[in-house]
Design a protein around this motif. Structure first.
Motif, mmCIF file in Angstrom:
data_model
loop_
_atom_site.group_PDB
_atom_site.id
_atom_site.type_symbol
_atom_site.label_atom_id
_atom_site.label_comp_id
_atom_site.label_asym_id
_atom_site.label_seq_id
_atom_site.Cartn_x
_atom_site.Cartn_y
_atom_site.Cartn_z
ATOM 1 N N GLU A 71 -17.272 53.288 40.148
ATOM 2 C CA GLU A 71 -15.977 52.824 40.634
ATOM 3 C C GLU A 71 -15.518 51.686 39.738
ATOM 4 O O GLU A 71 -16.288 50.764 39.456
ATOM 5 N N GLU A 72 -14.273 51.744 39.318
ATOM 6 C CA GLU A 72 -13.733 50.652 38.525
ATOM 7 C C GLU A 72 -13.493 49.450 39.432
ATOM 8 O O GLU A 72 -13.057 49.597 40.576
ATOM 9 N N ALA A 73 -13.806 48.248 38.921
ATOM 10 C CA ALA A 73 -13.630 47.018 39.698
ATOM 11 C C ALA A 73 -13.031 45.938 38.804
ATOM 12 O O ALA A 73 -13.277 45.912 37.596
ATOM 13 N N GLU A 74 -12.250 45.055 39.401
ATOM 14 C CA GLU A 74 -11.680 43.923 38.671
ATOM 15 C C GLU A 74 -12.746 42.858 38.416
ATOM 16 O O GLU A 74 -12.734 42.187 37.396
ATOM 17 N N GLU A 75 -13.660 42.685 39.340
ATOM 18 C CA GLU A 75 -14.701 41.658 39.253
ATOM 19 C C GLU A 75 -16.044 42.260 39.659
ATOM 20 O O GLU A 75 -16.101 43.189 40.455
#
Length: 146
Positions: A126-130
């Motif tokens: 899953e792509e995450a900002e942080e």
């Protein structure tokens, strides 16, 4: 823990994988060759094993070098560790590399590698900002000491 792995001989000379002792973690796999083959120094051979298998879902087969053959003769699994997925149904083959400075003759039926079965978890990324912080952080190779 025992698991059942269905095997199908594709060649009547094929030797099915077998543990050599009660405490063996791996099952040895053997060459299915019609005649001896000379493996020259540095050469790689995609060695046929003469069978196909059905690994249970949720497991994978990890193909490792046999320690004695690697340490004494320099014959190892070419890419370090092979991986056999549970949905693969083709003939098992092992890429062997001769790391020694001498030619080595591979014999029909010779035990050349071993397979260990381990449970696997398939990751869903899953792509995450942080990302959650950790004590190690971004410390890479050698960051925890020698």
């Amino acid at each position: 823990m025992d698991i059942k792995v269905k095997c199908k001989r594709l060649n009547p000379r094929a030797v099915l994988p077998q543990a050599q002792t009660q405490g063996s973690a791996g099952c040895d796999v053997s060459l299915c060759l019609p005649e001896p083959v000379v493996l020259e120094p540095g050469q790689v051979l995609m060695a046929p094993l003469g069978f196909a298998a059905e690994i249970p879902e949720g497991m994978a087969g990890f193909v490792l070098s046999r320690s004695g053959l690697g340490a004494r003769q320099g014959i190892v699994v070419a890419q370090g560790v092979g991986l056999i997925d549970s949905d693969y149904r083709g003939e098992w083959k092992v890429p062997l590399r001769n790391l020694s400075g001498e030619a080595y003759t591979l014999s029909p039926g010779e035990r050349v590698a071993q397979v260990v079965f381990l449970p696997v978890a398939r990751a869903v990324f899953e792509e995450a900002e942080e990302l959650t912080g950790s004590e190690r952080g971004e410390g890479g190779f050698g960051s925890t000491g020698s």
